[in-house]
Design an enzyme around this catalytic site. Structure first.
Site, PDB file in Angstrom:
ATOM      1  N   SER A 142       0.839  -1.189   0.000  1.00 30.41           N
ATOM      2  CA  SER A 142       0.000   0.000   0.000  1.00 30.41           C
ATOM      3  C   SER A 142       0.878   1.244   0.000  1.00 30.41           C
ATOM      4  CB  SER A 142      -0.887   0.004   1.251  1.00 30.41           C
ATOM      5  OG  SER A 142      -1.471   1.276   1.459  1.00 30.41           O
ATOM      6  N   TYR A 156      -1.935  -0.810  11.003  1.00 31.54           N
ATOM      7  CA  TYR A 156      -1.942  -1.173   9.590  1.00 31.54           C
ATOM      8  C   TYR A 156      -0.639  -0.741   8.912  1.00 31.54           C
ATOM      9  CZ  TYR A 156      -3.261  -1.346   4.665  1.00 31.54           C
ATOM     10  OH  TYR A 156      -3.292  -1.614   3.319  1.00 31.54           O
TER      11      TYR A 156
END
Length: 265
Positions: A142, A156
């Site tokens: 990501s 995360y």
């Protein structure tokens, strides 16, 4: 032509990016091995791929279960003489303030799904890949795996960044041994994972198919990195102006806290 006749293992293949990637590769002649926790959904995807003329096998696997990962890796190796590509796509995100996440073990849960589980699967399958003469490992990462640190995404970002750096180190060890490693830093993608975050509902986002097209790019070109055009600018800004970025992000977090307090009143 880059994948025809190859065996490609994809984690998190039941929905979203993983599902779209599996369908895309199968349509190009690859045999896809679908891994995820949701067995029934995997069977549906595999049946649809086979109905369209593709090849697909299903392996129900919870990456957080270390013993099951080893057992499943052995079963996959017994069933398939080669694994040419591993696409590490399975992941999970939680948006929550750190001070509220301790009792829910957000960090432990996300490390298991985003880091230690995928790493354990790769370590179990890697000796076969080296022995067969090589292959490709693609990490579906990501853009938020890179600085700056964004409030409420600590678990995360930390888990994704940790796995990305671990895999990059592994890739450097494997240079000259036939195994190539690539990371794909995706921006926002319109999947089930972002649905709970209201702020993302109107934000620009890729479709799962657009994301899948980025994921498979390292299988066509020998690149080590696929990223949005603006990501280098983000990294440079984080390096040169950390106080400015951190101040802005801290201000946004304070604004959200105030709005939350006002709503409760």
């Amino acid at each position: 032509m880059a994948v025809r006749g190859q065996t490609v293992l994809i984690t998190g293949a039941s929905y979203g990016i993983g599902e779209a990637t599996a369908r895309l590769l199968a349509s190009c002649g690859a045999e896809v091995l679908l891994l995820a926790r949701s067995g029934e959904r995997l069977e549906e995807v595999a049946a649809q791929i086979r109905a369209a003329g593709g090849q697909a096998s299903v392996y129900q696997l919870d990456l957080t279960d270390a013993e099951t990962v080893k057992t499943m890796a052995a079963q996959i190796e017994a069933n398939h003489p080669r694994i040419d590509v591993i696409i590490s796509n399975a992941g999970h995100s939680i948006r929550r303030p750190v001070l509220q996440s301790g009792e829910k073990d957000d960090l432990g849960r996300l490390l298991a799904v985003n880091f230690t589980g995928p790493a354990a699967l790769l370590l179990a399958l890697l000796p076969r890949m080296v022995a067969q003469g090589g292959g490709v490992i693609v990490n579906v990462s990501s853009a938020s795996a890179l600085p700056p640190g964004i409030p409420r995404w600590a678990a995360y970002q930390g888990s994704k960044a940790g796995f990305d750096l671990w895999l990059g180190s592994l890739g450097n060890e494997l240079r000259g041994r036939g195994v190539r490693v690539a990371s794909v830093y995706l921006p926002l993608v319109r999947t089930r994972m972002i649905a709970p975050t209201r702020a993302y509902r109107l934000a620009p986002a890729l479709t799962p198919l657009e994301a899948a097209q980025s994921v498979v790019y390292p299988l066509v070109k020998p690149v080590r990195r696929v990223a949005p055009w603006w990501l280098k600018g983000q990294q440079v800004a984080a390096l040169l102006f950390p106080n400015v970025l951190d101040g802005a992000l801290g201000g946004l977090e304070e604004l959200e806290r105030r709005l939350t307090r006002d709503q409760r009143k």
